[in-house]
Enzyme design. Structure first.
Site, PDB file in Angstrom:
ATOM      1  N   GLY A  66      -1.382  -5.895   8.308  1.00  0.00           N
ATOM      2  CA  GLY A  66      -2.846  -5.517   7.929  1.00  0.00           C
ATOM      3  C   GLY A  66      -2.882  -5.968   6.321  1.00  0.00           C
ATOM      4  NE  ARG A 106       9.962 -31.436  15.071  1.00  0.00           N
ATOM      5  CZ  ARG A 106      11.721 -31.335  14.678  1.00  0.00           C
ATOM      6  NH1 ARG A 106      11.713 -32.061  14.034  1.00  0.00           N
ATOM      7  NH2 ARG A 106      12.083 -29.964  15.532  1.00  0.00           N
ATOM      8  CG  HIS A 107       9.726 -28.698  11.028  1.00  0.00           C
ATOM      9  ND1 HIS A 107       8.955 -28.312  12.307  1.00  0.00           N
ATOM     10  CD2 HIS A 107      10.982 -29.202  10.786  1.00  0.00           C
ATOM     11  CE1 HIS A 107       9.896 -28.531  13.027  1.00  0.00           C
ATOM     12  NE2 HIS A 107      11.040 -28.694  12.393  1.00  0.00           N
ATOM     13  CG  ASP A 158      -0.353  -0.296   3.047  1.00  0.00           C
ATOM     14  OD1 ASP A 158       0.762   0.243   3.115  1.00  0.00           O
ATOM     15  OD2 ASP A 158      -0.789   0.312   3.826  1.00  0.00           O
ATOM     16  CB  CYS A 188       0.909  -2.074   4.961  1.00  0.00           C
ATOM     17  SG  CYS A 188       0.849  -3.190   6.322  1.00  0.00           S
ATOM     18  N   GLY A 189       2.930  -0.203   6.122  1.00  0.00           N
ATOM     19  CA  GLY A 189       3.641   0.315   7.449  1.00  0.00           C
ATOM     20  C   GLY A 189       3.779  -0.212   8.362  1.00  0.00           C
ATOM     21  CB  THR A 190       2.284  -2.902  11.137  1.00  0.00           C
ATOM     22  OG1 THR A 190       1.153  -3.456  10.470  1.00  0.00           O
ATOM     23  CG2 THR A 190       1.658  -1.416  11.136  1.00  0.00           C
ATOM     24  CG  HIS A 229      10.945 -24.700  12.606  1.00  0.00           C
ATOM     25  ND1 HIS A 229      10.560 -24.684  13.163  1.00  0.00           N
ATOM     26  CD2 HIS A 229      11.536 -25.653  11.788  1.00  0.00           C
ATOM     27  CE1 HIS A 229      11.633 -25.771  13.935  1.00  0.00           C
ATOM     28  NE2 HIS A 229      12.089 -25.356  12.593  1.00  0.00           N
TER      29      HIS A 229
END
Ligand code: RB5
Length: 150
Positions: free
Chosen positions: A70, A133-134, A8, A65-67, A98
């Site tokens: 989102g 297992r993964h 974004d 995006c900013g963080t 993993h």
């Protein structure tokens, strides 16, 4: 490997230098947008890249995006997507080794260009630990999506 990329308006300033990292590595990519700083809605971009990866047209995705949050939530709303937000190199490696994550999401307001490049390189350099297992646990994640998403 072909990578689908989007951001974004808040992610574009981190996306552009990360595209240079992809170019330096000779990795083919498509930057679907956004291409300017005009305000735009992150869910649309996350969904778009999610669909490109889930369809198999692109092997992996890269979102900004900013963080990073989102846009990753939007991608994770697409069946077949395991998108991870990373702010550190260890998590980036583990998300591949993993969890076999197929989309990396970075926050332009969280990590600087140098750290983001290290995270991206680590994520690209790390393979899933096939079998064992993964694999079983990732298969469980896939089953959960199959049961709960159309
Ligand atoms: C845009 O201001 C911001 O909310 C968006 O880029 C993202 O950080 C949302 O998770």
């Amino acid at each position: 490997m072909k990578i689908a990329v989007a951001s974004d308006h808040a992610g574009i300033d981190l996306k552009l230098p990360m595209l240079e990292v992809l170019k330096e590595r000779g990795i083919e990519f498509t930057d679907f947008g956004t291409h300017d700083h005009n305000s735009t809605d992150y869910p649309s971009w996350g969904e778009l890249v999610g669909k490109k990866v889930a369809s198999g047209e692109y092997e992996k995705g890269l979102l900004f995006c900013g963080t990073g949050i989102g846009i990753s939530l939007a991608a994770n709303s697409v069946k077949g997507i395991r998108a991870v937000v990373c702010s550190d190199v260890f998590s980036a490696k583990m998300s591949r080794e993993h969890n076999n994550c197929n989309i990396l999401s970075l926050g332009a307001r969280v990590v600087g260009v140098g750290l983001a490049a290290e995270i991206l390189n680590a994520w690209l350099d790390t393979d899933f630990e096939d079998g064992g297992r993964h694999q079983r646990r990732v298969d469980m994640l896939i089953d959960i999506q199959d049961e709960n998403m159309k």
